[in-house]
Design a protein around this motif. Structure first.
Motif, mmCIF file in Angstrom:
data_model
loop_
_atom_site.group_PDB
_atom_site.id
_atom_site.type_symbol
_atom_site.label_atom_id
_atom_site.label_comp_id
_atom_site.label_asym_id
_atom_site.label_seq_id
_atom_site.Cartn_x
_atom_site.Cartn_y
_atom_site.Cartn_z
ATOM 1 N N THR A 263 42.521 33.466 39.952
ATOM 2 C CA THR A 263 43.587 33.889 39.036
ATOM 3 C C THR A 263 44.874 33.180 39.414
ATOM 4 O O THR A 263 45.029 32.570 40.483
ATOM 5 C CB THR A 263 43.808 35.413 39.128
ATOM 6 O OG1 THR A 263 44.099 35.752 40.475
ATOM 7 C CG2 THR A 263 42.566 36.179 38.674
ATOM 8 N N ALA B 70 45.182 28.624 39.657
ATOM 9 C CA ALA B 70 44.223 29.718 39.828
ATOM 10 C C ALA B 70 43.502 29.607 41.169
ATOM 11 O O ALA B 70 43.050 28.524 41.559
ATOM 12 C CB ALA B 70 43.224 29.727 38.676
ATOM 13 N N GLN C 63 41.151 32.402 44.015
ATOM 14 C CA GLN C 63 40.686 33.759 44.283
ATOM 15 C C GLN C 63 41.454 34.389 45.429
ATOM 16 O O GLN C 63 41.696 35.598 45.420
ATOM 17 C CB GLN C 63 39.178 33.737 44.587
ATOM 18 C CG GLN C 63 38.594 35.137 44.683
ATOM 19 C CD GLN C 63 37.087 35.123 44.831
ATOM 20 O OE1 GLN C 63 36.461 34.088 45.052
ATOM 21 N NE2 GLN C 63 36.473 36.298 44.671
ATOM 22 N N GLU D 144 38.119 37.084 40.949
ATOM 23 C CA GLU D 144 37.873 35.714 40.524
ATOM 24 C C GLU D 144 39.174 34.933 40.683
ATOM 25 O O GLU D 144 40.217 35.488 40.981
ATOM 26 C CB GLU D 144 37.409 35.677 39.065
ATOM 27 C CG GLU D 144 38.421 36.198 38.071
ATOM 28 C CD GLU D 144 37.930 36.072 36.635
ATOM 29 O OE1 GLU D 144 37.631 34.938 36.212
ATOM 30 O OE2 GLU D 144 37.852 37.121 35.954
ATOM 31 N N ASN E 95 43.159 34.458 34.400
ATOM 32 C CA ASN E 95 42.083 33.751 35.081
ATOM 33 C C ASN E 95 42.130 32.285 34.674
ATOM 34 O O ASN E 95 43.025 31.840 33.925
ATOM 35 C CB ASN E 95 40.729 34.398 34.808
ATOM 36 C CG ASN E 95 40.336 34.345 33.350
ATOM 37 O OD1 ASN E 95 40.968 33.661 32.559
ATOM 38 N ND2 ASN E 95 39.288 35.074 32.994
ATOM 39 N N GLU E 96 41.131 31.545 35.097
ATOM 40 C CA GLU E 96 41.149 30.112 34.812
ATOM 41 C C GLU E 96 41.030 29.825 33.319
ATOM 42 O O GLU E 96 41.434 28.765 32.825
ATOM 43 C CB GLU E 96 39.998 29.425 35.547
ATOM 44 C CG GLU E 96 40.237 29.347 37.042
ATOM 45 C CD GLU E 96 39.121 28.638 37.765
ATOM 46 O OE1 GLU E 96 39.371 27.560 38.328
ATOM 47 O OE2 GLU E 96 38.005 29.201 37.794
ATOM 48 N N GLN E 97 40.461 30.774 32.562
ATOM 49 C CA GLN E 97 40.338 30.603 31.130
ATOM 50 C C GLN E 97 41.552 31.160 30.378
ATOM 51 O O GLN E 97 41.529 31.335 29.159
ATOM 52 C CB GLN E 97 39.061 31.291 30.620
ATOM 53 C CG GLN E 97 37.778 30.619 31.074
ATOM 54 C CD GLN E 97 37.449 30.884 32.523
ATOM 55 O OE1 GLN E 97 37.719 31.985 32.999
ATOM 56 N NE2 GLN E 97 36.890 29.897 33.229
ATOM 57 N N TRP F 137 41.211 38.337 44.859
ATOM 58 C CA TRP F 137 40.909 38.814 43.510
ATOM 59 C C TRP F 137 39.402 38.687 43.261
ATOM 60 O O TRP F 137 38.668 38.012 43.988
ATOM 61 C CB TRP F 137 41.684 37.996 42.473
ATOM 62 C CG TRP F 137 43.181 38.032 42.691
ATOM 63 C CD1 TRP F 137 43.888 37.304 43.579
ATOM 64 C CD2 TRP F 137 44.106 38.850 41.997
ATOM 65 N NE1 TRP F 137 45.236 37.599 43.506
ATOM 66 C CE2 TRP F 137 45.408 38.548 42.524
ATOM 67 C CE3 TRP F 137 44.008 39.812 40.977
ATOM 68 C CZ2 TRP F 137 46.566 39.175 42.070
ATOM 69 C CZ3 TRP F 137 45.158 40.419 40.509
ATOM 70 C CH2 TRP F 137 46.426 40.117 41.070
ATOM 71 N N LYS G 90 43.947 39.336 33.192
ATOM 72 C CA LYS G 90 43.114 40.126 34.096
ATOM 73 C C LYS G 90 43.844 41.437 34.435
ATOM 74 O O LYS G 90 45.047 41.457 34.678
ATOM 75 C CB LYS G 90 42.856 39.346 35.393
ATOM 76 C CG LYS G 90 42.051 38.076 35.204
ATOM 77 C CD LYS G 90 40.615 38.397 34.816
ATOM 78 C CE LYS G 90 39.910 39.105 35.934
ATOM 79 N NZ LYS G 90 38.492 39.391 35.634
#
Length: 761
Positions: free
Chosen positions: A749, A686, A688, A747, A718-720, A745, A724
């Motif tokens: 990704t 991930a 940005q 956030e 995303n990181e979680q 992005w 997205k």
């Protein structure tokens, strides 16, 4: 033929029995003395051998006997004058047939033979026959050839030798004996019948003209001999040449029937001279649009100055064609290249002029110019000896100031450069066989639509076809073969060039060229190069290659389509114009390279098929299409198919516009350039900012100037690991060489995308 029968013409003089008042002791002209009542002449009514006859005593050194009537003479008609004679008493004289040649108005024709063979009487009472033939032509068997000026004669005989003898003379007979020559005359008109004399010096212009007028559809016959023509002669009849003609260089022989080179060779007896005279006739209204060489092979011992062959024409603009033959060069010092060294000054503000040229009188017009800062294929277009100035075919790229130049005056088989302008001239089905002795064809400095079609230019020493100015405007080269003399040489040792052009609208179509240094250098706009095969390889492993096609110009509007570019490359250069004004954004602009086959074998890895070579700073690409080509390297791979030669300058990649580089196939090529370039990029962790490198796959190693599309290939997380749906924005022209694109992005990704990048905007 017998005019007495066919036309009722009376040739026979009256018998002596009708009186002697029609027989003269002089020339037979009006007012001359007759034998009527003469003391030395009498009519004898009953001679045993002759019946009625004339008895005549010789009292003068030349005792003349002439019929005072005018016996007509017609062109092509031959008369025999015959007499029988015997000695009666006294001294034995000699005797001969004789006459007096009469022209119009009763004038005498001077300078012609008026006597026949002389016979000496040997005894008394023996009958001796004498005879002679008179006519207009100097045929075999004709004793008195009087030409066309004589239209009648007073005929008879002469007694020569000692005086005092008495002779008896039977009635003189004049008969038409043209039948003796009928096999030689049937279906044709002999120029000798009209007074032609083949002695190499007598002017036969009038005789040829008169014979042609009388031919009326029949063939003219030129018998053995050398017939000099002092003036231009135009013949409306077909001609058979056994003998030859000679004439001044500025006079013409116009053979309007059967106009072809074999007839001219028969006429002049020398192939080179015959070609010059035939070409002279072609450009002087010979009622033919083409000169057929009849498949003849002409051996040429020196350059043929085509304008000098037609001294009355400084320019020509009507369509004319030379076709169907071969020229082959023979060993001669006349082919030796002239090399002149001169100092001259060049000012880029007067871009086509050399000034203060030393030794200018010896610099040949049409010479190739070499020196520091001089581009390829720069020629002397013209010169002003008095002013010390030379006009060049194109500007120089880096020669400001004064330096020493060399001028190479190549010798060409067919040299049209003496014409100030030549339009619409075509050469078809002709081979120019240079034999490594000379160059092929040099064009006039100005002209339109020169055409070369189905021709061979074989083994030129230096150049196949050269334009020294704008004589190549609209030039058409179709289905020709250019065969190099340098095939055995390695590429780096070759120096010959098949052809060049300076003007616009040139079309090269379906030609084949073998192993020259360059196939073609085109310096004008709007060229079309279609369906050609040019190959320039050698057997050197990882060897160098030279350009097959050189496009010298910036805004070219050129189309290069369907060619087979074999072990060479296309070079686009501005060496003839290093500092254009870039008006309206034009630099290296308007070029289309489509659907070509590019092949190379065992070349160095840095070899490329399309090379842009800028001279001067600031140049860029604008309106360039490279589509549908097949790029293939065998026996080794190459780095890329296209590149920029930075020997003199870089391209300005920040200004590139409207470049399309798509649909090309690559084999043995490491970097497969395209624009728009579609990339798949996988971001494994991930982030940005995703940094996407074009990895050298944009054309010419250009910048990533625009992003046309970004498409997610699957889900973006995303990181979680949440999916997205927001799209990034793109930042082109990133990285040290501006070849990267950054996707930003909202956030951090990760995932995979397809990105379409362009080298232009």
């Amino acid at each position: 033929m017998n005019k007495a029968i066919t036309d009722g013409i009376l040739f026979m003089p009256p018998a002596f029995a009708n009186g002697l008042d029609m027989w003269s002791s002089g020339d037979g002209t009006p007012g001359s003395d007759s034998y009527a009542g003469a003391a030395n002449a009498a009519f004898v009514p009953a001679d045993p051998e002759f019946g009625g006859c004339l008895e005549l005593q010789k009292t003068e050194s030349t005792q003349k006997l002439r019929y005072m009537g005018e016996t007509p003479l017609l062109p092509g008609c031959y008369l025999q004058i015959r007499a029988r004679i015997k000695a009666v008493s006294g001294n034995l004289p000699s005797v001969r047939i004789a006459g007096w040649a009469g022209a119009g108005g009763g004038d005498h024709v001077n300078g012609v033979v008026e006597v026949g063979p002389t016979v000496t009487l040997a005894s008394y009472g023996d009958v001796v026959e004498i005879a002679a033939i008179v006519g207009s032509g100097a045929r075999g068997g004709v004793d008195m050839a009087w030409g066309l000026e004589a239209i009648y004669g007073h005929f008879g005989l002469d007694l020569t030798g000692p005086n005092g003898g008495v002779l008896r003379i039977d009635d003189i007979e004049i008969t038409d004996v043209t039948k003796l020559f009928v096999l030689d005359m049937m279906g044709r008109v002999d120029i000798r019948d009209f007074g032609a004399i083949g002695d190499g010096s007598t002017d036969n212009t009038a005789a040829f003209t008169a014979a042609d007028l009388a031919a009326n559809g029949r063939r003219l016959f030129v018998p053995a001999g050398d017939y000099y023509l002092g003036e231009t002669v135009s013949l409306l009849s077909p001609v058979e040449f056994v003998g030859t003609v000679s004439m001044p260089a500025d006079k013409m022989l116009l053979l309007t029937k059967g106009f072809d080179l074999p007839t001219y060779i028969a006429a002049f007896g020398n192939e080179e001279l015959a070609f010059r005279k035939a070409f002279q006739a072609l450009l002087n209204n010979v009622d033919h649009e083409s000169l057929d060489m009849g498949g003849r092979k002409i051996t040429v011992t020196g350059p043929i100055d085509m304008q000098a062959a037609v001294p009355n024409k400084a320019s020509y603009a009507t369509r004319r064609v030379l076709r169907n033959g071969q020229f082959t060069a023979a060993e001669s010092t006349a082919w030796d290249t002239e090399i002149v060294t001169s100092q001259a000054t060049y000012d880029p503000n007067d871009a086509r002029i050399l000034t203060n040229v030393t030794n200018i009188a010896n610099v040949p017009v049409g010479a190739l110019v070499t020196g520091d800062g001089v581009g390829r294929e720069i020629y002397v277009q013209s010169k002003n000896t008095g002013a010390g100035e030379i006009t060049l075919s194109a500007p120089l790229y880096d020669a400001a100031g004064t330096q020493t130049y060399e001028f190479h005056g190549f010798k060409y088989m067919l040299d049209f450069s003496g014409f100030s302008q030549l339009n619409q001239f075509s050469i078809s089905d002709v081979e120019v066989q240079c034999n490594s002795l000379c160059s092929g064809i040099r064009l006039a400095p100005s002209g339109q639509t020169f055409s070369l079609r189905d021709c061979f230019i074989s083994r030129p020493m230096d150049r196949g076809l050269t334009s020294i100015g704008a004589g190549c405007q609209g030039m058409l080269i179709d289905r020709c073969q250019f065969l190099s003399a340098e095939e055995p040489l390695d590429v780096e040792d070759r120096k010959t060039i098949a052809l060049n052009a300076n003007a616009n609208d040139v079309k090269l179509r379906n030609n084949r060229a073998t192993r020259f240094k360059h196939f073609a250098m085109l310096a004008g706009d709007n060229s079309m190069v279609i369906g050609n095969h040019f190959f320039q390889g050698d057997s050197v492993a990882n060897g160098v290659r030279t350009a097959g096609l050189v496009i010298a110009g910036t805004y070219t509007c050129a189309t290069i389509t369907g060619n087979y570019v074999d072990n060479c490359f296309i070079e686009w250069t501005n060496e003839h114009d290093p500092s254009p004004a870039f008006i309206d954004g034009f630099s290296f602009s308007s070029m289309s390279i489509t659907d070509n086959i590019f092949l190379a074998s065992a070349v160095a890895p840095w070899f490329s098929y399309i090379v842009v070579k800028p001279y001067g700073a600031g140049h860029f690409l604008n309106g360039v299409t490279v589509n549908g080509n097949n790029f293939r390297a065998i026996n080794g791979t190459i780095d890329r198919a296209e590149r920029v030669d930075t020997s003199f300058a870089e391209l300005n990649f920040s200004r590139i516009r409207d470049v399309t580089y798509t649909g090309n196939a690559y084999h043995g090529v490491d970097k497969k350039a395209a624009s728009p370039l579609r990339l798949r990029y996988l971001q494994g962790t991930a982030a940005q900012n995703w940094v996407i490198d074009t990895d050298g796959e944009l054309p010419f190693l250009g910048r990533a100037r625009a992003v046309d599309a970004v498409v997610a290939l699957g889900e973006i997380f995303n990181e979680q690991s949440a999916v997205k749906h927001a799209m990034p924005y793109a930042r082109p022209e990133e990285g040290s060489d501006k070849s990267q694109v950054i996707l930003t992005w909202d956030e951090a990704t990760h995932g995979e995308v397809s990105v379409t990048v362009r080298v232009d905007i």
